[in-house]
Scaffold this active site. Structure first.
Site, mmCIF file in Angstrom:
data_model
loop_
_atom_site.group_PDB
_atom_site.id
_atom_site.type_symbol
_atom_site.label_atom_id
_atom_site.label_comp_id
_atom_site.label_asym_id
_atom_site.label_seq_id
_atom_site.Cartn_x
_atom_site.Cartn_y
_atom_site.Cartn_z
ATOM 1 N N THR A 162 -4.591 -19.202 8.231
ATOM 2 C CA THR A 162 -3.815 -18.290 7.383
ATOM 3 C C THR A 162 -2.524 -19.019 7.002
ATOM 4 O O THR A 162 -2.103 -19.946 7.708
ATOM 5 C CB THR A 162 -3.463 -16.987 8.129
ATOM 6 O OG1 THR A 162 -2.702 -17.332 9.296
ATOM 7 C CG2 THR A 162 -4.695 -16.224 8.560
ATOM 8 N N GLU A 305 -9.262 -13.719 6.481
ATOM 9 C CA GLU A 305 -10.226 -13.204 7.455
ATOM 10 C C GLU A 305 -11.442 -12.546 6.818
ATOM 11 O O GLU A 305 -12.395 -12.187 7.512
ATOM 12 C CB GLU A 305 -9.531 -12.200 8.393
ATOM 13 C CG GLU A 305 -8.427 -12.801 9.251
ATOM 14 C CD GLU A 305 -7.059 -12.824 8.546
ATOM 15 O OE1 GLU A 305 -7.024 -12.779 7.299
ATOM 16 O OE2 GLU A 305 -6.034 -12.877 9.237
ATOM 17 N N LYS A 401 10.359 1.755 5.561
ATOM 18 C CA LYS A 401 10.458 3.081 6.175
ATOM 19 C C LYS A 401 11.879 3.602 6.035
ATOM 20 O O LYS A 401 12.794 3.124 6.691
ATOM 21 C CB LYS A 401 10.037 3.028 7.644
ATOM 22 C CG LYS A 401 9.699 4.405 8.174
ATOM 23 C CD LYS A 401 8.915 4.347 9.456
ATOM 24 C CE LYS A 401 8.307 5.705 9.735
ATOM 25 N NZ LYS A 401 7.600 5.746 10.986
ATOM 26 N N TRP A 406 7.611 6.582 4.019
ATOM 27 C CA TRP A 406 7.258 5.246 3.553
ATOM 28 C C TRP A 406 7.550 5.047 2.072
ATOM 29 O O TRP A 406 7.297 5.929 1.264
ATOM 30 C CB TRP A 406 5.766 4.977 3.787
ATOM 31 C CG TRP A 406 5.380 4.887 5.228
ATOM 32 C CD1 TRP A 406 4.606 5.784 5.921
ATOM 33 C CD2 TRP A 406 5.724 3.855 6.157
ATOM 34 N NE1 TRP A 406 4.456 5.364 7.224
ATOM 35 C CE2 TRP A 406 5.131 4.185 7.403
ATOM 36 C CE3 TRP A 406 6.481 2.689 6.059
ATOM 37 C CZ2 TRP A 406 5.271 3.398 8.531
ATOM 38 C CZ3 TRP A 406 6.617 1.899 7.190
ATOM 39 C CH2 TRP A 406 6.014 2.259 8.412
HETATM 40 P P1 ADP Z 1 -1.578 -14.741 4.126
HETATM 41 O O1 ADP Z 1 -1.512 -13.528 5.027
HETATM 42 O O2 ADP Z 1 -1.588 -15.984 4.852
HETATM 43 O O3 ADP Z 1 -0.739 -14.631 2.881
HETATM 44 P P2 ADP Z 1 -4.074 -14.248 2.798
HETATM 45 O O4 ADP Z 1 -4.200 -15.137 1.651
HETATM 46 O O5 ADP Z 1 -5.185 -14.067 3.705
HETATM 47 O O6 ADP Z 1 -2.999 -14.823 3.624
HETATM 48 O O7 ADP Z 1 -3.497 -12.869 2.273
HETATM 49 C C1 ADP Z 1 -4.207 -11.678 2.389
HETATM 50 C C2 ADP Z 1 -3.354 -10.500 2.003
HETATM 51 O O8 ADP Z 1 -2.922 -10.594 0.652
HETATM 52 C C3 ADP Z 1 -4.074 -9.183 2.081
HETATM 53 O O9 ADP Z 1 -4.098 -8.690 3.391
HETATM 54 C C4 ADP Z 1 -3.255 -8.323 1.142
HETATM 55 O O10 ADP Z 1 -2.110 -7.817 1.789
HETATM 56 C C5 ADP Z 1 -2.816 -9.291 0.095
HETATM 57 N N1 ADP Z 1 -3.693 -9.173 -1.074
HETATM 58 C C6 ADP Z 1 -4.719 -9.975 -1.405
HETATM 59 N N2 ADP Z 1 -5.269 -9.574 -2.564
HETATM 60 C C7 ADP Z 1 -4.581 -8.488 -2.982
HETATM 61 C C8 ADP Z 1 -4.679 -7.622 -4.106
HETATM 62 N N3 ADP Z 1 -5.573 -7.805 -5.049
HETATM 63 N N4 ADP Z 1 -3.802 -6.601 -4.179
HETATM 64 C C9 ADP Z 1 -2.876 -6.394 -3.236
HETATM 65 N N5 ADP Z 1 -2.727 -7.183 -2.152
HETATM 66 C C10 ADP Z 1 -3.578 -8.227 -2.019
#
Ligand code: ADP
Length: 506
Positions: A162, A305, A401, A406
Site C-alpha cells: 500500500t 487489498e 467529526k 460527521w
Molecule cells: P492507499 O491507501 O495506499 O492510498 P489505495 O490505492 O489502495 O491505497 O487506496 C484505496 C482507497 O482509495 C480506497 O479505500 C478509497 O478510500 C479510495 N478510493 C479508491 N477509489 C475511489 C473512488 N472511486 N472514489 C472514492 N474513493 C476511492
C-alpha cells in the site's frame, strides 16, 4: 457429486498462451527514456522467453525480485517472465523514499532489483539490473526458454505494498488465479468491456496494484497496449492518445484534471472513447468536461487489498456518476457496523464497506494473525442503494467529526471544485476545542483567476446542499496540493502541514 471437469490452472501461463498463439501481430507501444518502442505480441513473447533465460542464468528464476520502474515494455516483460517461472514480481513504488524502498525490499526478501535508469535506489547487497542498452543486449543474447512450469494458480505472482497513506506500507501478494479472474472480470461488457479492437493506455502506474491489472486484461484479449513511460505529463498523454488512437485511458482523477485543462488551454480535442478513473472520487466538473469532449467516464473504485478496480459505475446520468457503482463479478460487498452486524441496502444507512471475493486480500504479508476472515474491512464508509450501487462517503479516517456529527471531506471538496474559478481543493479536519474537529479547505485557483474566501463560502451556500455547520471555517489559498504516489490528494501530509502552520501562528 464431484465435478468431471479437468483441473486447469488459471495462471499467467494461460494468459501467455493467448498472447503467443492468438494475437501475434497485435502491438505494444512503449514510451521510454530512449524514445518510442513499438513491437508485436510475438516480439514481446520472444523477449519474455529470453528474459526468463536471463533470470535462470542469474539464479533468480522462481524467486521474488523487485522492479522499480515506469510503465514500459521492459517492465511488462518482467510482469510475465517472473511469474511464468514461479517467482513473484514485487513492484516497488517509485515515489517511495529510499528508506521506504529498503524497508519493503527487506520485508518481502527480494533477491534482485530491476529498475529504470533514473531511479536513485542503490542496494549494495542485491544484484541490480538497470534498464539500458546493455540490459537489452543481455536479454537478446539469451536462448529463449522453451517450457514454463504449470504454476499452481494459488501461488503468488505480483506483490505490491500500500502507498502508506495511513501508516507503514503493508504488503499484499496477488496470486496467478486472482490476476486471471480479476482481468477476466474487467473485460466483461458491463465492466470495462475492453476488446481486441481497443487500444488501452494505463496511465495508472505499473508500480502500484499492477496498473489495475489492465496490462494483463489487455493482453488477455488482444487489445493494443500503449505504455506511457517515465513521468508522463498531460502533453505526452494527449500526444500518445492522438498518435496511437488510444480508445481507453485509465488513471486517477488528478491525471484527467491535468489532461482536460491542457486540452482546453491548447484548444485541442481529446479523441478518446472512454476514461476509466479511480483511486479517488472524480469531481463532477471533470466528468462534465469529459462529456463535452465526447468522452465517456467509467468511474471505478478499489484499493490495494481488492487488487484495484472492484466496483464500476458507467451511468450516463451525470448526477449519479459520483457513485462508485456495482461490484464486478467474483466480488461482493456489504455494509457492516463495528460489531459485525450487516446494515440494509437502502441508500441511507451509512457504515463501513466490507468486501469478499476472488481478488480480495485475506491478510497482509508477514501477518500471521487471522487468515479465516469472512469479510475484509475496507476502512471506507459507504451507503449501498437498493439496486446494489455503492456510494462511498469518505474514508473513516478522513471523515470530520464536528460536534458529534460527521462531515464528509470528499463532498465538500468536490463541491468546491465545481466552482469555475477553482482548480483543486482539499478539505481536512483540524482540532477544535469546542467542536472536536472543524473543516478547513485548501484551494488552488485556476491560473489567471482571482477568488476570495467569502466568494467560495457564498458559492457553497448557494448550492443549498450543506447544513451551515458543514461549511469550512477557513479557506487557505495555496499554489498546489500535495499528492500521494498514485496521484491522490495526500490528506495526511495536508493535515501535518496545517498543524505546523497552526502551531507556528500560536
Ligand atoms: P492507499 O491507501 O495506499 O492510498 P489505495 O490505492 O489502495 O491505497 O487506496 C484505496 C482507497 O482509495 C480506497 O479505500 C478509497 O478510500 C479510495 N478510493 C479508491 N477509489 C475511489 C473512488 N472511486 N472514489 C472514492 N474513493 C476511492
Amino acid at each position: 457429486m464431484d465435478s468431471t471437469i479437468m483441473h486447469y490452472n488459471l495462471n499467467i501461463k494461460s494468459i501467455f498462451w493467448r498472447i503467443e498463439k492468438l494475437y501475434k501481430d497485435k502491438e505494444i507501444i512503449s514510451r521510454t527514456h530512449e524514445g518510442i518502442v513499438r513491437y508485436t505480441y510475438s516480439d514481446f513473447a520472444l523477449r519474455v522467453r529470453k528474459l526468463a533465460s536471463l533470470l535462470k542464468a542469474n539464479s533468480i528464476a522462481g524467486e521474488t525480485v523487485a522492479s522499480i520502474a515506469w510503465n514500459t515494455h521492459r517492465h511488462l516483460e518482467l510482469y510475465f517472465a517472473v511469474p511464468l517461472l514461479g517467482g513473484v514480481l514485487h513492484t516497488v513504488n517509485i515515489r517511495f523514499h529510499e528508506s521506504e524502498m529498503d524497508y519493503v525490499v527487506k520485508a518481502i526478501g527480494d533477491r534482485a532489483v530491476f529498475m529504470d535508469k533514473d531511479i536513485t535506489y542503490r542496494n549494495s547487497t542485491l544484484p541490480t539490473f538497470v534498464f539500458d542498452e546493455r540490459y537489452d543486449d543481455d536479454i537478446n543474447s539469451q536462448e529463449p526458454t522453451r517450457n514454463f512450469p504449470d504454476v499452481d494458480e494459488r501461488q503468488g505472482a505480483i506483490a505490491c505494498f500500500t502507498s502508506g497513506t495511513t501508516g507503514k506500507p503493508k504488503g499484499v501478494v496477488y496470486s496467478h488465479r486472482s490476476i486471471f479472474i480479476h482481468s477476466l472480470s474487467l473485460l466483461a461488457a458491463d465492466v470495462l468491456g475492453i476488446s481486441s479492437s481497443d487500444t488501452v493506455m494505463p496511465i495508472v502506474p505499473m508500480f502500484h496494484i499492477s496498473a489495475w491489472d489492465l496490462p494483463f486484461a489487455s493482453l488477455m484479449t488482444g487489445a493494443k497496449l500503449v505504455l506511457p513511460g517515465p513521468r508522463p505529463k498531460a502533453e505526452d498523454i494527449v500526444k500518445l492518445i492522438k498518435e496511437f488512437k488510444v480508445t481507453v485511458g485509465a488513471g486517477a482523477p488528478t491525471v484527467w484534471i491535468d489532461v482536460v485543462n491542457y486540452v482546453e488551454r491548447e484548444n485541442l480535442d481529446l479523441p478518446l472513447k472512454v476514461v476509466v478513473t479511480g483511486g479517488a472520487e472524480p469531481p463532477l466538473g471533470l466528468i462534465k468536461k469529459l462529456k463535452e469532449l465526447g468522452v465517456k467516464t467509467y468511474h471505478a473504485w478499489g484499493m490495494t487489498e481488492t487488487e484495484a478496480i472492484a466496483t464500476v459505475n458507467k451511468s450516463d446520468n451525470i448526477e449519479r456518476i459520483s457513485e462508485q457503482g456495482y461490484p464486478i463479478p467474483a466480488f461482493e460487498v456489504t455494509l457492516m457496523d463495528p460489531e459485525g452486524n450487516e446494515l440494509p441496502w437502502d441508500g441511507k444507512s451509512t457504515s463501513e464497506l466490507v468486501t469478499r471475493g476472488a481478488f480480495v486480500a485475506k491478510r497482509y504479508l508477514n501477518d500471521k494473525s487471522d487468515t479465516q476472515i469472512r469479510w475484509f474491512r475496507t476502512g471506507d464508509v459507504a451507503r449501498i442503494n437498493p439496486d446494489g450501487s455503492v456510494k462511498v462517503v469518505d474514508r473513516l479516517k478522513d471523515l470530520i467529526k464536528s460536534g458529534g456529527e460527521w462531515i464528509s471531506s470528499v463532498d465538500l471538496e468536490n463541491a468546491i471544485m465545481t466552482y469555475e474559478k477553482v482548480l483543486e481543493a482539499v478539505v481536512v479536519g483540524v482540532k477544535d476545542e469546542k467542536w472536536g474537529e472543524r473543516p478547513i479547505a485548501l484551494v488552488v485557483k485556476k491560473p489567471g483567476r482571482d477568488v476570495s474566501e467569502h466568494e467560495i463560502i457564498e458559492y457553497l451556500k448557494s448550492l443549498n446542499k450543506f447544513p451551515k455547520w458543514w461549511l469550512p471555517d477557513k479557506i487557505i489559498f495555496v499554489d498546489s496540493i500535495p499528492k500521494t504516489s498514485t496521484g491522490k490528494l495526500d490528506k495526511k501530509l495536508v493535515r501535518d502541514q496545517l498543524r505546523s502552520i497552526i502551531e507556528s501562528s500560536k
